[in-house]
Design a protein around this motif. Structure first.
Motif, short mmCIF file in Angstrom:
data_model
loop_
_atom_site.label_atom_id
_atom_site.label_comp_id
_atom_site.label_asym_id
_atom_site.label_seq_id
_atom_site.Cartn_x
_atom_site.Cartn_y
_atom_site.Cartn_z
N GLU A 1 -49.58 -24.21 55.90
CA GLU A 1 -48.84 -24.52 54.74
C GLU A 1 -47.38 -23.36 54.26
OE1 GLU A 1 -52.21 -24.14 51.45
OE2 GLU A 1 -53.57 -25.76 52.89
N LYS A 2 -47.97 -22.45 54.95
CA LYS A 2 -46.66 -21.51 54.51
C LYS A 2 -45.62 -21.83 55.31
CE LYS A 2 -49.94 -17.42 53.94
NZ LYS A 2 -49.96 -16.33 54.38
N LYS B 1 -43.89 -24.49 53.70
CA LYS B 1 -43.61 -24.06 52.65
C LYS B 1 -44.14 -24.88 51.06
CE LYS B 1 -38.66 -22.67 53.84
NZ LYS B 1 -37.46 -22.66 54.01
N LEU B 2 -45.46 -24.93 51.31
CA LEU B 2 -46.08 -25.56 50.41
C LEU B 2 -46.81 -25.07 49.71
CD1 LEU B 2 -47.61 -28.24 52.66
CD2 LEU B 2 -45.78 -29.02 50.97
N ASP B 3 -46.74 -25.70 48.35
CA ASP B 3 -47.05 -24.20 47.15
C ASP B 3 -48.24 -24.61 46.17
OD1 ASP B 3 -47.72 -22.33 44.72
OD2 ASP B 3 -45.69 -22.16 44.17
N ARG B 4 -49.54 -24.16 46.29
CA ARG B 4 -50.28 -25.17 45.76
C ARG B 4 -50.29 -24.96 44.21
NH1 ARG B 4 -55.90 -23.13 49.05
NH2 ARG B 4 -55.68 -23.66 51.16
N THR C 1 -45.14 -31.30 43.34
CA THR C 1 -45.05 -32.25 44.47
C THR C 1 -45.91 -31.88 46.07
OG1 THR C 1 -42.81 -32.34 43.72
CG2 THR C 1 -42.47 -32.41 45.78
N SER C 2 -45.51 -30.82 45.87
CA SER C 2 -46.38 -29.50 47.29
C SER C 2 -47.76 -30.17 46.82
CB SER C 2 -46.77 -28.33 47.11
OG SER C 2 -45.11 -27.76 46.95
N LYS D 1 -48.09 -33.43 48.59
CA LYS D 1 -47.72 -33.32 50.06
C LYS D 1 -49.27 -32.84 51.36
CE LYS D 1 -42.68 -32.64 50.08
NZ LYS D 1 -41.70 -31.47 49.97
N LEU D 2 -49.39 -31.75 50.41
CA LEU D 2 -50.76 -31.09 50.77
C LEU D 2 -51.82 -32.14 51.01
CD1 LEU D 2 -50.86 -27.63 48.78
CD2 LEU D 2 -50.76 -28.27 51.57
N ASP E 1 -47.84 -26.42 42.60
CA ASP E 1 -45.95 -26.88 42.74
C ASP E 1 -47.12 -28.47 42.71
OD1 ASP E 1 -43.66 -27.72 42.03
OD2 ASP E 1 -43.78 -28.54 43.91
#
Length: 836
Positions: free
Chosen positions: A262-263, A266-269, A273-274, A277-278, A271
């Protein structure tokens, strides 16, 4: 120089040394006596005999003989070496090091002495001395790789990363050819070198070095983990993502790999949009393997609303259809979010209904297996759900578990859950009976056996608990089941046993158990000695470094902290009231003649009964000891204070408390309870700077903690009531660092402000009432009335029990305590602690 021996005696001496190394102590003593019969003052023989006596448990005799040996031959390195070993056995490491150094001066080439000295320096973290010893060992035997590695470790632990790396590189340069790929020691050494480079802060070079060793290193997983970590630190996210993907292909259930991925992506929980993707990312892994749990469970942490409901419905249906007992344990962390907790409850209640309506599944369509969740698994989940602290409704939990027991009355898990529900009601007696009932359905199950013992201890049934534990202990050992539990270092049992005795006011036995836990931690500390050489021989360097660092924080373990807090508090009470050392025995001097006569008869009967029981126990122990003796006659040491009476009768209770307090303050500095109790100890010892240090440390952790408020007021009161004013550096330090409350502050007014500030917090109000009582003992009746009203607002049984303990501290009248019990019993009618 050692005294020379004739050939026959020299041969006997060599045999004596072999007997000691083989632990054939009886034969060793016999050989020593033969030599000493002919040469009575032979120092080396006396020293070796002393060493054997010490190993047999005759410490005083061994030490006396060691001193005689040294007196007979001051220039013998063997005598000095043995003298050092004797000091080491007493844990006086400074004296042991002095003796080793003297022995080394007499025999500078002795590898045995040098090795023992190095190990002791590592043990006490004297890294400067350890470096010096390791350098000498390397210069004497430079052909051994472990001597090079040992010196590198010494520099590494001392913080000199550059020199540690240089030592390892120098050895690698001396190798004529690259070691084979199967060389485990080399594989571990180069990976250890890589971690040194990384710890020095040069992550870029650590990554470059890692790339050169990655193909030939045997620990493939560790190499990939380090590479992913370095790439992430260097913000080379795309490359890091590839490595984490490789790691997940190897183990797709390991959560830290998903966190790293995840880091890297660059996925932010937080956000939206992220989150999309997650969701796709975790679905990809879930689709690859139908049994993968992590890829299905992790999304529940960041999904919200309908998306969470859909995912939770799918996850819960799959688990409950398969009847996975740990389903509730997997999801209960989500209860911290009230919305998610409500959704989970709604879904599972839907599964429990007769029709699979929209209340139980998304859009009215069941997900997963068409058969749906089984009735038993749903009822079990709901019983655990309503028993859990964040969703507690014990009446409902009991209703669901009773439905389960109607289906399977002999199911161990269901009966155990019912016992746990009654424990949360506060009815320890019924909980203990129920879990013992469950245990009897499966007498070969160790888990339910130990759970039963724990519940029995919570109900203060120490003898029953020991009998329960005896089903799985070696009862033929010296000391019986309890002795075996000590040998196995079964700390949870010793801790619960001690706390049970404390509740029964059997202070000696309680202190005995808490001391046993402290002894176990000392044994763990001593066990390091075995690994200073073993890890080097086996090439397990990174594990050794991890062990050393773990040992440095050994006593911040929760078991030690719990035992230490209880023991320290007990010693404080012994200091404040020495009569407690009588352990419940009445003060005969204060009784009238008729009562004194009755009391004396009762004590006499108890003593006779205790003597008989102790004699029987000693006889049984002696029989077991005789039966379990080895060929050299070694026996386990007899416990001369089985009831902890000597511990209780200590003349310096505050000094004894330091054994428990100092490790807590050093290794658990963020434990506010440790700081608060440290304040109490040091204030009573009149160590004002240490008192202030504990107070300020607690204030930094939580300035609003009720204990901090109480201690601040008490410290100011203590300073205001000193017989002589403070002078010098102590006065200056206190004036500078202790400004609240101020020297001229109205302490009573400050305390009343504190009470008004926390009108809904029982913890704060109780401490405030106690401060009010200390400042003005005449306020006792008001405090008792306020405490009585507070029961209704208490949120837990533990809070109400704290108020009951406070009344005991104030020595309130029986009718006041009874009224408090009645009020508490109305709120918690099932709780046994409020019953007379």
């Amino acid at each position: 120089m050692p005294q020379p021996l004739p050939s026959k005696e020299a041969s006997l001496f060599r045999q004596l040394v072999k007997n000691y190394e083989a632990k054939q102590y009886k034969k060793g003593v016999k050989a020593a006596d033969q030599i000493l019969k002919k040469i009575p003052n032979h120092g080396d023989t006396q020293a070796m005999k002393a060493l054997i006596l010490n190993s047999q448990g005759h410490g005083e005799e061994a030490f006396a003989l060691g001193k005689v040996a040294l007196k007979n031959d001051m220039k013998s390195n063997i005598c000095w070496h043995v003298y050092g070993l004797l000091w080491r056995s007493l844990k006086n490491y400074e004296e042991a090091i002095k003796a080793y150094k003297m022995a080394l001066r007499l025999a500078p080439e002795s590898q045995n002495i040098l090795r023992d000295l190095a190990h002791l320096q590592a043990q006490i973290r004297d890294y400067e001395g350890y470096i010096e010893s390791r350098q000498k060992m390397l210069s004497d035997r430079s052909q051994l790789r472990q001597n090079w590695t040992g010196l590198a470790i010494a520099y590494h632990l001392n913080g000199n990363y550059k020199e540690a790396e240089r030592i390892l590189t120098t050895y690698e340069d001396t190798l004529g050819q690259t070691p084979p790929k199967t060389d485990l020691e080399h594989s571990e050494a180069v990976l250890y070198k890589n971690t040194i480079i990384a710890e020095s802060g040069d992550v870029e070079r650590a990554l470059t070095h890692l790339d050169t060793i990655i193909k030939n290193n045997l620990d493939r997983t560790a190499v990939l983990e380090l590479k992913a970590k370095y790439l992430l630190q260097l913000e080379r996210h795309d490359e890091a993502a590839k490595v984490y993907t490789t790691l997940l292909d190897r183990n797709s259930e390991y959560r830290p790999y998903f966190d790293g991925l995840e880091k890297a992506l660059k996925l932010d929980r937080s956000d939206s949009t992220s989150i999309d993707k997650l969701t796709k990312l975790y679905k990809t892994y879930a689709d690859r393997n139908k049994r993968n749990d992590a890829a299905r469970r992790i999304p529940l942490d960041f999904l919200k609303g309908d998306a969470f409901k859909t995912a939770a419905d799918e996850y819960l249906r799959q688990k409950l259809t398969k009847g996975v007992p740990s389903t509730h344990a997997n999801v209960k962390a989500l209860y911290a979010d009230p919305e998610k907790k409500a959704i989970i409850e709604q879904l599972v209640l839907g599964y429990a209904s007769e029709e699979k309506s929209a209340n139980g599944s998304v859009d009215g369509k069941p997900n997963g297996d068409a058969s749906g969740p089984s009735e038993k698994s749903v009822l079990l989940f709901l019983a655990k759900h309503y028993d859990y602290a964040l969703s507690r409704n014990l009446d409902k939990a009991l209703e669901y578990v009773d439905r389960l027991l109607e289906m399977e009355p002999k199911n161990v898990d269901y009966n155990q859950l019912k016992a746990r529900i009654w424990k949360h009601y506060g009815n320890t007696e019924k909980a203990a009976d129920l879990i013992n009932f469950a245990r009897e359905y499966d007498l070969k199950d160790r888990y339910i056996n130990t759970k039963c013992a724990k519940y029995q201890l919570r109900n203060n049934e120490n003898e029953k608990a020991l009998e329960t534990m005896s089903k799985f202990t070696r009862n033929e050992t010296v000391g019986g089941p309890l002795g075996d539990l000590h040998d196995m270092q079964c700390m949870w049992y010793l801790l619960e046993d001690g706390e049970a005795y404390l509740r029964q006011n059997k202070l000696g036995l309680a202190l005995k158990r808490f001391t046993a836990i402290a002894d176990i931690f000392e044994v763990w500390q001593e066990d390091q000695f075995d690994f200073h050489s073993f890890s080097l021989r086996k090439g397990q360097i990174r594990a050794y470094i991890a062990m050393i660092r773990w040992e440095d924080h050994l006593r911040n373990h929760p078991f030690f902290t719990r035992a230490a807090l209880s023991a320290t508090d007990l010693f404080i009470k012994l200091h404040d009231n020495p009569d407690l050392a009588k352990d419940g025995k009445p003060d005969l001097a204060k009784l009238d003649p008729s009562e004194r006569k009755k009391a004396m008869k009762k004590i006499q009967k108890e003593q006779e009964h205790a003597k008989k029981a102790e004699a029987d126990k000693r006889a049984a122990a002696q029989a077991k000891a005789t039966a379990t003796k080895n060929e050299d006659g070694e026996t386990k040491k007899e416990d001369t204070d089985p009831n902890g009476e000597k511990l209780l009768e200590t003349k310096e209770p505050l000094e004894a408390a330091l054994r428990f307090l100092r490790p807590m303050l050093e290794l658990s500095p963020r434990n506010i309870d440790a700081q608060n109790i440290g304040f109490k100890v040091y204030l009573r010892r009149n160590k004002l700077l240490l008192t202030l240090k504990c107070l300020n440390a607690a204030r930094e952790l939580d300035a609003e903690d009720p204990g901090v408020h109480e201690n601040g007021i008490l410290f100011r009161r203590h300073l205001n009531n000193l017989k002589e004013p403070l002078t010098g550096p102590v006065a200056e330090a206190i004036k500078k660092d202790f400004t609240s409350p101020a020297a001229d502050a109205d302490l009573k007014a400050l305390n009343e402000e504190f009470l008004k500030k926390h009108p809904q917090s029982p913890r704060h109000l109780w401490r405030g009432y106690n401060v009010r009582y200390i400042l003005d003992p005449n306020s006792k009746s008001q405090n008792e009335a306020d405490l009585q009203k507070l029961v209704a607002s208490s949120s837990s049984i533990a809070e109400a029990v704290a108020g009951l303990e406070l009344l005991s501290e104030w020595k309130s009248e029986a009718k006041v305590i009874d009224a408090y019990r009645e009020a508490a019993a109305k709120k918690w009618p099932q709780a046994t602690v409020f019953q007379k």
